[in-house]
Design a protein around this motif. Structure first.
Motif, short mmCIF file in Angstrom:
data_model
loop_
_atom_site.label_atom_id
_atom_site.label_comp_id
_atom_site.label_asym_id
_atom_site.label_seq_id
_atom_site.Cartn_x
_atom_site.Cartn_y
_atom_site.Cartn_z
N ASP A 12 1.89 5.08 2.91
CA ASP A 12 1.74 3.64 3.08
C ASP A 12 0.50 3.25 3.88
O ASP A 12 0.13 2.07 3.90
N SER A 57 1.00 4.51 -2.35
CA SER A 57 2.17 4.12 -1.56
C SER A 57 3.47 4.31 -2.33
O SER A 57 4.43 4.90 -1.84
N ALA A 90 -4.47 2.16 -3.65
CA ALA A 90 -3.65 2.21 -2.44
C ALA A 90 -2.19 1.93 -2.75
O ALA A 90 -1.29 2.58 -2.20
N TYR A 91 -1.95 0.97 -3.65
CA TYR A 91 -0.57 0.64 -4.01
C TYR A 91 0.11 1.83 -4.69
O TYR A 91 1.26 2.16 -4.38
N TRP A 111 -2.36 1.46 1.92
CA TRP A 111 -1.93 0.17 1.40
C TRP A 111 -1.83 -0.86 2.52
O TRP A 111 -2.30 -2.00 2.39
N LEU A 138 -7.20 -1.75 -4.16
CA LEU A 138 -5.81 -2.13 -3.91
C LEU A 138 -4.84 -1.45 -4.87
O LEU A 138 -3.74 -1.08 -4.47
#
Length: 306
Positions: free
Chosen positions: A283, A277, A273-274, A286, A270
């Motif tokens: 995006d 983004s 992915a964040y 995420w 996470l």
């Protein structure tokens, strides 16, 4: 949850990279730099360790981020056990501020750090910088995102935000200073933050079993940075997690009281992915990770955003 779709890259790591001493700090700043062996326009993460740790800690995060395409810079702060600064040292009361200055020193010295690592010069993207930290480290880097430390009268202290920092990952960041224990209020006066001006985007990670000895509140204390900061924030609450969040300081370390490889893997996924983004405008990963967590019949945590 599934691993990132991007194949981990070969990572090179250099330590100690030294930035000369400046001002009242006294000691030179030693840094570890980890990066993919190939690639260009690499986003940068500057990571601040928790109390007592050093540039050698937090391998589960630093190694993962570097393998996923980030340049990870880990300074060693003066509270590190590797430096053994005594409590009576005149710098001790100001170590919290030296920590913040260490991060700024890294940002100022990125060119020098790149030049010291073979093959790295010119590859990081200085326009895509994030800060991350755990515990005291999260408190340290939160100030570069806009958080302020309140003085004895409750007035916000100096604005230490840095426009070079585009986003943050705040792991087990302590909450408001209204509920400190008497010991914490006496010995850690800097633990009185205001998040009202923490405007930069950030992912805040909290454990719902993280009971701090510094606060009279329960684990919800660690959600204050999300509750009391302006928008563009996300909160990952990990079920059953204590202060080490499953083991992010390192594998098989004594500090980890809630060892959970699955929980650490979720944080890896996470946070990566964040940061993709917020720093790279991608995006898809995420959104997919958030959806997968929401639809998991036995989730390891809950994700909220505002």
């Amino acid at each position: 949850m599934s691993d990132s779709k991007i194949t981990p890259a070969l990572v090179v790591s250099a330590k100690p990279v030294v930035l000369p001493a400046s001002g009242a700090r006294g000691d030179s700043l030693t840094v570890r730099v980890s990066a993919p062996a190939t690639g260009s326009e690499l986003p940068v993460i500057v990571f601040s360790h928790g109390f007592g740790w050093s540039m050698n800690g937090y391998a589960p995060l630093a190694d993962h981020w570097a393998a996923q395409g980030f340049v990870v810079v880990q300074p060693t702060h003066l509270d590190s056990r590797t430096l053994a600064v005594p409590a009576e040292d005149p710098r001790t009361p100001r170590i919290w501020r030296h920590r913040i200055e260490d991060i700024t020193r890294v940002l100022d010295g990125l060119d020098a750090l790149e030049a010291a690592v073979p093959g790295l010069a010119g590859r990081p993207d200085h326009g895509r910088i994030a800060v991350a930290g755990h515990s005291w480290g999260a408190q340290t880097v939160s100030t570069l995102l806009g958080a302020r430390v309140l003085d004895a009268d409750g007035a916000p202290g100096e604005d230490l935000s840095d426009p070079r920092v585009k986003a943050g990952v705040l792991l087990a960041l302590t909450g408001l200073g209204d509920d400190l224990t008497p010991f914490a209020a006496e010995h850690f006066p800097f633990m009185k933050p205001s998040f009202d001006t923490m405007t930069a985007p950030a992912l805040i990670v909290a454990g719902d079993h993280d009971q701090s000895l510094l606060s009279t509140r329960g684990p919800d204390w660690f959600t204050d940075p999300y509750t009391h900061s302006p928008g563009d924030k996300s909160l990952l609450t990990l079920f059953g997690a204590e202060h080490s969040l499953g083991g992010i300081p390192g594998y098989e370390v004594a500090e980890t009281t809630d060892e959970s490889p699955a929980r650490v893997a979720l944080i890896q996924q996470l946070t990566t992915a964040y940061l993709r983004s917020t720093l790279q405008g991608d995006d898809a990963e995420w959104k997919a990770a958030a959806t997968a967590l929401d639809e998991d019949p036995s989730p390891l945590g809950r994700l909220r955003s505002k």
